[in-house]
Design a protein around this motif. Structure first.
Motif, PDB file in Angstrom:
ATOM      1  N   GLY A 288       0.767  -1.241   0.000  1.00  0.00           N
ATOM      2  CA  GLY A 288       0.000   0.000   0.000  1.00  0.00           C
ATOM      3  C   GLY A 288       0.793   1.283   0.000  1.00  0.00           C
ATOM      4  N   CYS A 289       2.118   1.202  -0.152  1.00  0.00           N
ATOM      5  CA  CYS A 289       2.932   2.419  -0.159  1.00  0.00           C
ATOM      6  C   CYS A 289       2.691   3.212  -1.444  1.00  0.00           C
ATOM      7  CB  CYS A 289       4.408   2.055  -0.048  1.00  0.00           C
ATOM      8  SG  CYS A 289       5.525   3.478  -0.090  1.00  0.00           S
ATOM      9  N   LYS A 290       2.416   4.492  -1.299  1.00  0.00           N
ATOM     10  CA  LYS A 290       2.186   5.360  -2.461  1.00  0.00           C
ATOM     11  C   LYS A 290       3.441   6.126  -2.872  1.00  0.00           C
ATOM     12  CE  LYS A 290      -2.171   4.253  -2.452  1.00  0.00           C
ATOM     13  NZ  LYS A 290      -2.671   3.295  -3.460  1.00  0.00           N
ATOM     14  N   ASP A 291       4.329   6.358  -1.908  1.00  0.00           N
ATOM     15  CA  ASP A 291       5.536   7.138  -2.184  1.00  0.00           C
ATOM     16  C   ASP A 291       6.747   6.436  -1.581  1.00  0.00           C
ATOM     17  OD1 ASP A 291       4.385   9.693  -3.386  1.00  0.00           O
ATOM     18  OD2 ASP A 291       3.266   9.554  -1.497  1.00  0.00           O
ATOM     19  N   TYR A 292       7.779   6.290  -2.396  1.00  0.00           N
ATOM     20  CA  TYR A 292       8.972   5.547  -1.993  1.00  0.00           C
ATOM     21  C   TYR A 292      10.202   6.293  -2.504  1.00  0.00           C
ATOM     22  CZ  TYR A 292      11.990   1.353  -1.443  1.00  0.00           C
ATOM     23  OH  TYR A 292      12.969   0.456  -1.074  1.00  0.00           O
ATOM     24  N   THR A 293      11.090   6.667  -1.596  1.00  0.00           N
ATOM     25  CA  THR A 293      12.287   7.439  -1.959  1.00  0.00           C
ATOM     26  C   THR A 293      13.525   6.772  -1.385  1.00  0.00           C
ATOM     27  OG1 THR A 293      11.056   9.518  -1.958  1.00  0.00           O
ATOM     28  CG2 THR A 293      13.442   9.680  -1.732  1.00  0.00           C
ATOM     29  N   ARG A 294      14.582   6.737  -2.158  1.00  0.00           N
ATOM     30  CA  ARG A 294      15.837   6.186  -1.654  1.00  0.00           C
ATOM     31  C   ARG A 294      16.937   7.224  -1.737  1.00  0.00           C
ATOM     32  NH1 ARG A 294      21.089   4.261  -2.923  1.00  0.00           N
ATOM     33  NH2 ARG A 294      20.410   3.197  -4.822  1.00  0.00           N
ATOM     34  N   VAL A 295      17.577   7.485  -0.616  1.00  0.00           N
ATOM     35  CA  VAL A 295      18.712   8.400  -0.555  1.00  0.00           C
ATOM     36  C   VAL A 295      19.922   7.674  -1.147  1.00  0.00           C
ATOM     37  CG1 VAL A 295      20.237   9.715   0.988  1.00  0.00           C
ATOM     38  CG2 VAL A 295      17.772   9.527   1.490  1.00  0.00           C
ATOM     39  N   PRO A 296      20.707   8.317  -2.021  1.00  0.00           N
ATOM     40  CA  PRO A 296      21.835   7.622  -2.645  1.00  0.00           C
ATOM     41  C   PRO A 296      22.979   7.330  -1.670  1.00  0.00           C
ATOM     42  CG  PRO A 296      21.839   9.938  -3.249  1.00  0.00           C
ATOM     43  CD  PRO A 296      20.556   9.700  -2.515  1.00  0.00           C
ATOM     44  N   ALA A 297      23.794   6.344  -2.013  1.00  0.00           N
ATOM     45  CA  ALA A 297      25.037   6.111  -1.274  1.00  0.00           C
ATOM     46  C   ALA A 297      25.945   7.327  -1.471  1.00  0.00           C
ATOM     47  CB  ALA A 297      25.716   4.838  -1.777  1.00  0.00           C
ATOM     48  N   LEU A 298      26.909   7.496  -0.585  1.00  0.00           N
ATOM     49  CA  LEU A 298      27.697   8.733  -0.568  1.00  0.00           C
ATOM     50  C   LEU A 298      28.564   8.935  -1.807  1.00  0.00           C
ATOM     51  CD1 LEU A 298      28.770   8.866   3.183  1.00  0.00           C
ATOM     52  CD2 LEU A 298      26.801   9.948   2.062  1.00  0.00           C
ATOM     53  N   GLY A 299      29.102   7.852  -2.364  1.00  0.00           N
ATOM     54  CA  GLY A 299      29.895   7.983  -3.592  1.00  0.00           C
ATOM     55  C   GLY A 299      31.018   8.994  -3.443  1.00  0.00           C
ATOM     56  N   THR A 300      31.003  10.003  -4.322  1.00  0.00           N
ATOM     57  CA  THR A 300      32.043  11.046  -4.280  1.00  0.00           C
ATOM     58  C   THR A 300      31.530  12.332  -3.643  1.00  0.00           C
ATOM     59  OG1 THR A 300      31.457  11.690  -6.547  1.00  0.00           O
ATOM     60  CG2 THR A 300      33.292  10.152  -6.282  1.00  0.00           C
TER      61      THR A 300
END
Length: 344
Positions: A288-300
């Protein structure tokens, strides 16, 4: 002064045919399967053979190979550039060593010898220490150096879970995603670990908790709804929790906007690009999730590169009073539970 910086990471298969040998290298590591070699070898063969078909499907989602070497090379170049700009008294060269795939320590130690450094500095790309990650890589490097008769002054940055710039790097990436959101659940997700490892004294879980504590403090968001969870459980053993999938299911049913933060990964790879972005998103949608966000890995991320640069350049400035910190190991945290034991 010529200084060689060794960046440790796990590595990943560069083509589908190398998925099974990559998995074998992973499970044949004594830090992963703590068994005598005559038992570990056949068991690693069996596990890697059985897991290979599922793992191949994961890497097919990534185009047939892991992106981790390319991304680590970008971090290595950024760090080397930063170090040489910040420290006029030394010449730095950065080398990459992967624990389970190429480039391996045996190959890289020869390149480092040809550089003829006055000092080698070991820098794991694992902010929080575990015997299965940083510990295993550090031990392998020292074993390979001994085998190749390579003796040079060596310093180790064992971990940096609460380094101020490392925390700022996470803060900046999270703020970009949550600044305009309401009714969201911030889920910090770290790779899991069997509970028995923690009971034996592995500090990983405790250090991850310290990282999250400092990141939450730095965000300074009133009534922030957050939780720390653990992903990637495999095998029959009981792992530390709560599990990320359980937390996602619960908060999806509550109608929360899911925001995931990979808090122990600094590079994108299968656990972020497939597990978090694809598998867990499908799980959230199904519940039932309507909104899903993923914060990126730190990388550079600029602050992350600065964190590593400062740790490397300023390591001599740290004050070590505790007997847990031998001179060759530089722990910037002064953690009582820090694993800076004698690796010699």
């Amino acid at each position: 002064m010529r200084k060689a910086v060794i960046l440790f990471n796990l590595g990943g298969p560069d083509k589908l045919n190398n998925v099974e040998p990559f998995l074998f290298n992973l499970f044949n590591d004594p830090a992963i399967l703590n068994l005598p070699g005559f038992l570990r070898y056949p068991l690693a063969k069996l596990i890697s053979n059985r897991r290979a078909p599922t793992a191949k499907k994961i890497y097919q989602e990534l185009g047939g190979s892991s992106p981790i070497l390319k991304l680590t090379e970008e971090q290595s170049k950024a760090l080397e550039h930063k170090l040489n700009n910040e420290d006029d008294n030394s010449e730095y060269k950065s080398f990459i060593v992967m624990r389970c795939w190429n480039p391996r320590a045996e190959e890289v130690v020869k390149q480092v010898k040809n550089f003829v450094p006055d000092e080698v500095i070991l820098m794991p790309l694992y902010p929080q220490y575990s015997a299965a990650t940083s510990g295993s890589s550090i031990k392998e490097w020292k074993d390979v150096c001994k085998k190749n008769n390579f003796e040079v002054k060596t310093s180790t940055i064992c971990c940096y879970p609460t380094d101020k710039n490392f925390i700022l790097a996470h803060r900046s990436e999270i703020i970009k995603k949550i600044d305009s959101l309401t009714n969201f659940k911030l889920i910090f997700s770290a790779h899991g670990l069997p509970e028995k490892n923690v009971r034996k004294g592995d500090p990983y879980q405790w250090q991850v908790e310290q990282t999250v504590k400092e990141v939450v403090k730095s965000l300074n968001v009133k009534n922030l709804d957050w939780i720390l969870s653990y992903q990637s459980r495999v095998g029959p053993l009981k792992w530390i929790g709560p599990s990320t999938d359980d937390i996602i299911i619960k908060n999806s049913k509550l109608g929360k906007h899911i925001v995931l933060v990979p808090i122990a990964f600094v590079s994108e790879h299968s656990e972020t690009l497939v597990e978090l972005d694809i598998e867990y998103k499908e799980l959230a949608d199904k519940n039932g999730c309507k909104d899903y966000t993923r914060v990126p890995a730190l990388g550079t991320n600029e602050n992350f590169i600065k964190a590593m640069s400062d740790l490397i350049i300023k390591k001599e400035e740290y004050n070590f009073n505790n007997k847990l910190y031998p001179p060759k190991i530089h722990c910037p945290n002064n953690f009582k539970k820090c694993p800076c034991l004698n690796y010699e």
